[in-house]
Write a protein that holds these residues in place. Structure first.
Motif, PDB file in Angstrom:
ATOM      1  N   SER A 250       0.840  -1.192   0.000  1.00  0.00           N
ATOM      2  CA  SER A 250       0.000   0.000   0.000  1.00  0.00           C
ATOM      3  C   SER A 250       0.881   1.249   0.000  1.00  0.00           C
ATOM      4  O   SER A 250       1.844   1.338   0.774  1.00  0.00           O
ATOM      5  N   ILE A 251       0.570   2.209  -0.876  1.00  0.00           N
ATOM      6  CA  ILE A 251       1.332   3.461  -0.984  1.00  0.00           C
ATOM      7  C   ILE A 251       0.358   4.611  -0.798  1.00  0.00           C
ATOM      8  O   ILE A 251      -0.609   4.760  -1.550  1.00  0.00           O
ATOM      9  N   VAL A 252       0.621   5.432   0.213  1.00  0.00           N
ATOM     10  CA  VAL A 252      -0.264   6.544   0.570  1.00  0.00           C
ATOM     11  C   VAL A 252       0.555   7.825   0.578  1.00  0.00           C
ATOM     12  O   VAL A 252       1.640   7.867   1.160  1.00  0.00           O
ATOM     13  N   THR A 253       0.048   8.870  -0.073  1.00  0.00           N
ATOM     14  CA  THR A 253       0.703  10.179  -0.034  1.00  0.00           C
ATOM     15  C   THR A 253      -0.059  11.074   0.935  1.00  0.00           C
ATOM     16  O   THR A 253      -1.288  11.042   0.999  1.00  0.00           O
ATOM     17  N   VAL A 254       0.725  11.883   1.691  1.00  0.00           N
ATOM     18  CA  VAL A 254       0.155  12.726   2.747  1.00  0.00           C
ATOM     19  C   VAL A 254       0.656  14.147   2.537  1.00  0.00           C
ATOM     20  O   VAL A 254       1.845  14.368   2.276  1.00  0.00           O
ATOM     21  N   ASN A 264      -3.023   3.945  -3.493  1.00  0.00           N
ATOM     22  CA  ASN A 264      -3.069   3.023  -4.625  1.00  0.00           C
ATOM     23  C   ASN A 264      -4.044   1.879  -4.343  1.00  0.00           C
ATOM     24  O   ASN A 264      -4.528   1.706  -3.210  1.00  0.00           O
ATOM     25  N   PRO A 265      -4.367   1.058  -5.357  1.00  0.00           N
ATOM     26  CA  PRO A 265      -5.326  -0.038  -5.150  1.00  0.00           C
ATOM     27  C   PRO A 265      -4.916  -1.027  -4.069  1.00  0.00           C
ATOM     28  O   PRO A 265      -5.782  -1.672  -3.462  1.00  0.00           O
ATOM     29  N   ALA A 266      -3.604  -1.183  -3.830  1.00  0.00           N
ATOM     30  CA  ALA A 266      -3.166  -2.118  -2.788  1.00  0.00           C
ATOM     31  C   ALA A 266      -3.684  -1.702  -1.416  1.00  0.00           C
ATOM     32  O   ALA A 266      -3.831  -2.548  -0.527  1.00  0.00           O
ATOM     33  N   THR A 267      -3.943  -0.412  -1.230  1.00  0.00           N
ATOM     34  CA  THR A 267      -4.503   0.050   0.046  1.00  0.00           C
ATOM     35  C   THR A 267      -5.882  -0.549   0.274  1.00  0.00           C
ATOM     36  O   THR A 267      -6.235  -0.936   1.397  1.00  0.00           O
ATOM     37  N   THR A 268      -6.660  -0.647  -0.780  1.00  0.00           N
ATOM     38  CA  THR A 268      -7.987  -1.267  -0.661  1.00  0.00           C
ATOM     39  C   THR A 268      -7.863  -2.744  -0.307  1.00  0.00           C
ATOM     40  O   THR A 268      -8.606  -3.265   0.532  1.00  0.00           O
ATOM     41  N   ARG A 269      -6.912  -3.436  -0.954  1.00  0.00           N
ATOM     42  CA  ARG A 269      -6.731  -4.858  -0.663  1.00  0.00           C
ATOM     43  C   ARG A 269      -6.243  -5.083   0.765  1.00  0.00           C
ATOM     44  O   ARG A 269      -6.591  -6.085   1.398  1.00  0.00           O
ATOM     45  N   LEU A 270      -5.432  -4.150   1.282  1.00  0.00           N
ATOM     46  CA  LEU A 270      -4.864  -4.332   2.612  1.00  0.00           C
ATOM     47  C   LEU A 270      -5.832  -3.924   3.711  1.00  0.00           C
ATOM     48  O   LEU A 270      -6.011  -4.666   4.696  1.00  0.00           O
ATOM     49  N   LEU A 271      -6.454  -2.747   3.567  1.00  0.00           N
ATOM     50  CA  LEU A 271      -7.280  -2.202   4.638  1.00  0.00           C
ATOM     51  C   LEU A 271      -8.770  -2.149   4.309  1.00  0.00           C
ATOM     52  O   LEU A 271      -9.580  -1.864   5.205  1.00  0.00           O
ATOM     53  N   ALA A 344       3.998   7.245   2.543  1.00  0.00           N
ATOM     54  CA  ALA A 344       3.992   6.117   3.478  1.00  0.00           C
ATOM     55  C   ALA A 344       3.739   4.835   2.689  1.00  0.00           C
ATOM     56  O   ALA A 344       2.773   4.742   1.936  1.00  0.00           O
ATOM     57  N   VAL A 345       4.637   3.860   2.862  1.00  0.00           N
ATOM     58  CA  VAL A 345       4.495   2.551   2.216  1.00  0.00           C
ATOM     59  C   VAL A 345       4.184   1.529   3.310  1.00  0.00           C
ATOM     60  O   VAL A 345       4.967   1.354   4.247  1.00  0.00           O
ATOM     61  N   LEU A 346       3.033   0.870   3.202  1.00  0.00           N
ATOM     62  CA  LEU A 346       2.570  -0.082   4.214  1.00  0.00           C
ATOM     63  C   LEU A 346       2.764  -1.500   3.686  1.00  0.00           C
ATOM     64  O   LEU A 346       2.211  -1.862   2.622  1.00  0.00           O
ATOM     65  N   HIS A 347       3.542  -2.286   4.396  1.00  0.00           N
ATOM     66  CA  HIS A 347       3.829  -3.667   3.996  1.00  0.00           C
ATOM     67  C   HIS A 347       3.207  -4.621   5.008  1.00  0.00           C
ATOM     68  O   HIS A 347       3.459  -4.534   6.212  1.00  0.00           O
ATOM     69  N   ASP A 348       2.389  -5.538   4.529  1.00  0.00           N
ATOM     70  CA  ASP A 348       1.708  -6.511   5.382  1.00  0.00           C
ATOM     71  C   ASP A 348       2.733  -7.507   5.938  1.00  0.00           C
ATOM     72  O   ASP A 348       3.443  -8.177   5.175  1.00  0.00           O
ATOM     73  N   ILE A 349       2.818  -7.607   7.265  1.00  0.00           N
ATOM     74  CA  ILE A 349       3.776  -8.526   7.895  1.00  0.00           C
ATOM     75  C   ILE A 349       3.054  -9.618   8.673  1.00  0.00           C
ATOM     76  O   ILE A 349       3.611 -10.199   9.610  1.00  0.00           O
ATOM     77  N   THR A 350       1.828  -9.904   8.262  1.00  0.00           N
ATOM     78  CA  THR A 350       1.067 -10.953   8.956  1.00  0.00           C
ATOM     79  C   THR A 350       1.796 -12.290   8.895  1.00  0.00           C
ATOM     80  O   THR A 350       1.936 -12.989   9.908  1.00  0.00           O
ATOM     81  N   GLU A 351       2.277 -12.659   7.701  1.00  0.00           N
ATOM     82  CA  GLU A 351       2.963 -13.942   7.556  1.00  0.00           C
ATOM     83  C   GLU A 351       4.261 -13.967   8.355  1.00  0.00           C
ATOM     84  O   GLU A 351       4.611 -14.985   8.940  1.00  0.00           O
ATOM     85  N   ARG A 352       4.958 -12.846   8.382  1.00  0.00           N
ATOM     86  CA  ARG A 352       6.195 -12.807   9.163  1.00  0.00           C
ATOM     87  C   ARG A 352       5.918 -12.975  10.642  1.00  0.00           C
ATOM     88  O   ARG A 352       6.629 -13.694  11.348  1.00  0.00           O
ATOM     89  N   LYS A 353       4.846 -12.322  11.135  1.00  0.00           N
ATOM     90  CA  LYS A 353       4.470 -12.470  12.535  1.00  0.00           C
ATOM     91  C   LYS A 353       4.090 -13.914  12.850  1.00  0.00           C
ATOM     92  O   LYS A 353       4.461 -14.458  13.892  1.00  0.00           O
ATOM     93  N   ARG A 354       3.352 -14.523  11.923  1.00  0.00           N
ATOM     94  CA  ARG A 354       2.954 -15.912  12.136  1.00  0.00           C
ATOM     95  C   ARG A 354       4.195 -16.814  12.170  1.00  0.00           C
ATOM     96  O   ARG A 354       4.285 -17.733  13.000  1.00  0.00           O
ATOM     97  N   ALA A 355       5.145 -16.534  11.289  1.00  0.00           N
ATOM     98  CA  ALA A 355       6.374 -17.339  11.276  1.00  0.00           C
ATOM     99  C   ALA A 355       7.171 -17.134  12.562  1.00  0.00           C
ATOM    100  O   ALA A 355       7.770 -18.086  13.091  1.00  0.00           O
ATOM    101  N   GLU A 356       7.185 -15.910  13.080  1.00  0.00           N
ATOM    102  CA  GLU A 356       7.906 -15.663  14.327  1.00  0.00           C
ATOM    103  C   GLU A 356       7.265 -16.411  15.490  1.00  0.00           C
ATOM    104  O   GLU A 356       7.964 -16.983  16.331  1.00  0.00           O
ATOM    105  N   VAL A 357       5.942 -16.420  15.520  1.00  0.00           N
ATOM    106  CA  VAL A 357       5.255 -17.160  16.590  1.00  0.00           C
ATOM    107  C   VAL A 357       5.569 -18.641  16.496  1.00  0.00           C
ATOM    108  O   VAL A 357       5.856 -19.312  17.498  1.00  0.00           O
TER     109      VAL A 357
END
Length: 586
Positions: A250-254, A264-271, A344-357
């Motif tokens: 997700s890429i957001v300009t402020v 961008n469209p990835a923001t819709t997919r993420l949030l 602001a670039v938002l990167h989903d780290i759900t899988e990384r968190k799951r792997a850490e657990v």
């Protein structure tokens, strides 16, 4: 058809008028510029000529005044010689008055010649020679008046006077020659300026002609270039839209006010938010902010991070449906016509968190499963090494001892892994008792005295007076100081001393462990508190250790709202500081 062409002709006509107006304005501007340039060139030549005339008058005044001073000195000298020859009072010159006038004139010409710093030394020399000449003439007059002058002495003084006058003449002539040279150089400079002015005028005329013919070419080139730039800009915008649309993150300009401008469209997919739904909202509305943090405070922190060169922060994103998602947020600065904006670039780290657990659970499970058999093995090997089953042959005894030591090392490693995992997952409850850090340090020194004795290292404890109580878990604080003492002893040379001190520092109590070993290498200092951190693997294997002691100590300090820091210098030693909040007075 005719009606369709008339609007086109009208637009073409208007465009032609506009172009003609632009050319007329450009021609007028060029004409004004040429007139101004000609006037400037003429004024510069006039100013140069005027300055040259002023320099000539200035130089002539200096030379005339110096020549007059020299002639006055000659007059005084001639009068003095007449008095010495005749001895008659009417020939005696008013030497005191002459001295005052001559020296005053030299001082005046020195001040007047301030714009000629190259004459400073010569004028100072002229003053010294004039003073010497006047002083000598005075001595000659005094000697003649008292009739104690011998012919030989008078001749010697006359020769001295002549030598001084010759030097004065040389000095005056040197200054005059320098002035003549300067005037000649200035005259040549004026000639060069005049020639340059003529050349400039011719160049300006040529430039005017070139502008007339070149303006059309420039306009045509500008129009063609602008059309090409517009096409290139359109292509670039198309590429950027494609990149933003296909980006996974997700890429957001402020904007400068902290409000979202685009996404961008990835923001819709993420949030789950559509770009038009979040446009104009504060960026902080996309995240779960810590309690007490407002969107304005959050934006201020991000702006500061971007100003320092950008960075990545781990945050919790808020989905439109009320759910949350862990994200890494990279912040950068972007300049446009509206000022300094943020990206602001938002990167989903759900899988990384799951792997850490999963990793933590795996490490914890394996450690638990290994600790029980290893403890049994360590006990059995200890019994064998202690002779519980009878004495062993020397070779077997040595092997059993090595196996027992390494087994105990594995048990310590597993215990350390379990401790740090529990601390980071809040699986350990820390006591909140009133503890004297001085007593904690004393117990730690006592428990490690045998270990220090084995390494031929002495331990000392210094406790400064004052209230050294803190709130915490005494056993865990002992564990911190034990880790620090163990490291200090292992990395200290035999015969040295490890110093432990406890003192009050404002609203904190500090415990310091200082050694005089090799110090911490510069390349290792930034990673010293990370897991399994070891500055030199070969050296660590020789001295023992798992690389978890300082990581555990840092975790314990953090759980006590304290800090663990260090100071080091290679070849001198290292000091670790444990700072804990002092117990508040009732």
């Amino acid at each position: 058809m005719l009606m369709q062409r008339r609007p086109k002709d009208r637009r073409r006509f208007r465009r032609g008028i506009r172009n003609v107006s632009i050319i007329a304005v450009l021609g007028a501007c060029v004409s004004i510029a040429i007139v101004m340039a000609v006037g400037f060139a003429s004024f510069r030549e006039f100013a140069a000529s005027q300055h040259a005339r002023e320099d000539l008058i200035y130089s002539s005044s200096i030379r005339a005044e110096l020549q007059s001073i020299y002639e006055q000195l000659l007059t005084v000298e001639s009068a003095t010689r007449g008095f010495i020859i005749t001895g008659e009072a009417e020939f005696r010159p008013p030497l005191d008055e002459d001295r005052t006038r001559i020296l005053a004139r030299i001082a005046a010409v020195t001040k007047f010649a301030v714009e000629r710093p190259e004459h400073t030394d010569d004028l100072a020399r002229l003053k010294r020679l004039a003073e010497a000449e006047l002083r000598l003439l005075g001595e000659m007059i005094d000697a003649r008046m008292h009739s104690d002058a011998t012919p030989a002495g008078s001749i010697l003084q006359v020769r001295q006077s002549k030598g001084l006058m010759d030097q004065i003449a040389e000095t005056v002539e040197s200054i005059a020659e320098a002035e003549i040279g300067a005037i000649n150089a200035r005259t040549q400079e004026v000639r060069v300026v005049g020639q340059r002015t003529k050349t400039t005028l011719l160049a300006l005329l040529g430039a005017a002609i070139a502008v007339v013919f070149g303006s059309t070419a420039v306009m045509l080139t500008h129009l063609v270039g602008r059309r090409r730039a517009e096409r290139a800009l359109g292509d670039a915008l198309s590429r950027q839209r494609a990149i933003l649309a296909s980006a996974i993150d997700s890429i957001v300009t402020v904007n400068v006010e902290g409000r979202i401008e685009s996404a961008n469209p990835a923001t819709t997919r993420l949030l789950g938010w559509q770009p038009e739904e979040i446009a104009g909202k504060p960026l902080g509305t996309l995240f779960s902010l810590p309690e007490g943090t407002t969107p304005t405070d959050f934006m201020t922190e991000l702006s500061s991070t971007a100003k320092d060169g950008g960075g990545v922060r781990e945050l919790i994103g808020l989905r439109k449906d009320g759910g949350t998602v862990p994200v890494d947020v990279a912040i950068g600065r972007m300049r446009d016509s509206g000022g300094q904006n943020l990206v602001a670039v938002l990167h989903d780290i759900t899988e990384r968190k799951r792997a850490e657990v999963m990793k933590n659970e795996f490490v914890s499970t394996v450690s638990h499963e290994l600790r029980t058999p290893l403890t049994s093995i360590a006990g059995s090997l200890g019994l064998l090494a202690g002779g519980a089953t009878g004495s062993l042959p020397e070779g077997a005894q040595r092997l059993v001892t090595i196996a027992s030591q390494n087994c105990r090392r594995l048990v310590r490693l597993i215990n350390d892994i379990l401790d740090i995992e529990k601390m980071q997952s809040s699986g350990i409850t820390f006591a909140r008792d009133t503890v004297s850090l001085a007593e904690v340090a004393e117990r730690s020194v006592e428990q490690n005295s045998g270990f220090a004795l084995e390494h031929q290292v002495a331990l000392t404890l210094e406790v400064e007076p004052g209230d050294l109580r803190v709130t915490g878990d005494a056993d865990r604080l002992i564990q911190v100081l034990t880790n620090l003492l163990s490291n200090a002893v292992k990395f200290s040379p035999a015969g040295s001393t490890v110093e432990v001190s406890v003192a009050r520092r404002g609203d904190h109590v500090r415990a310091t462990v200082r050694d005089h070993g090799m110090g911490i290498p510069e390349s290792f200092r930034s990673a010293i508190f990370t897991r399994f951190a070891q500055a030199d693997n070969s050296d660590t294997r020789q001295r023992g250790g798992t690389g978890l002691g300082l990581a555990i100590a840092r975790e314990i300090a953090d759980h006590h709202d304290g800090t663990l820091s260090f100071e080091t210098e290679e070849g001198v030693g290292t000091a670790f500081h444990l700072d804990l909040p002092a117990l508040e007075a009732p």
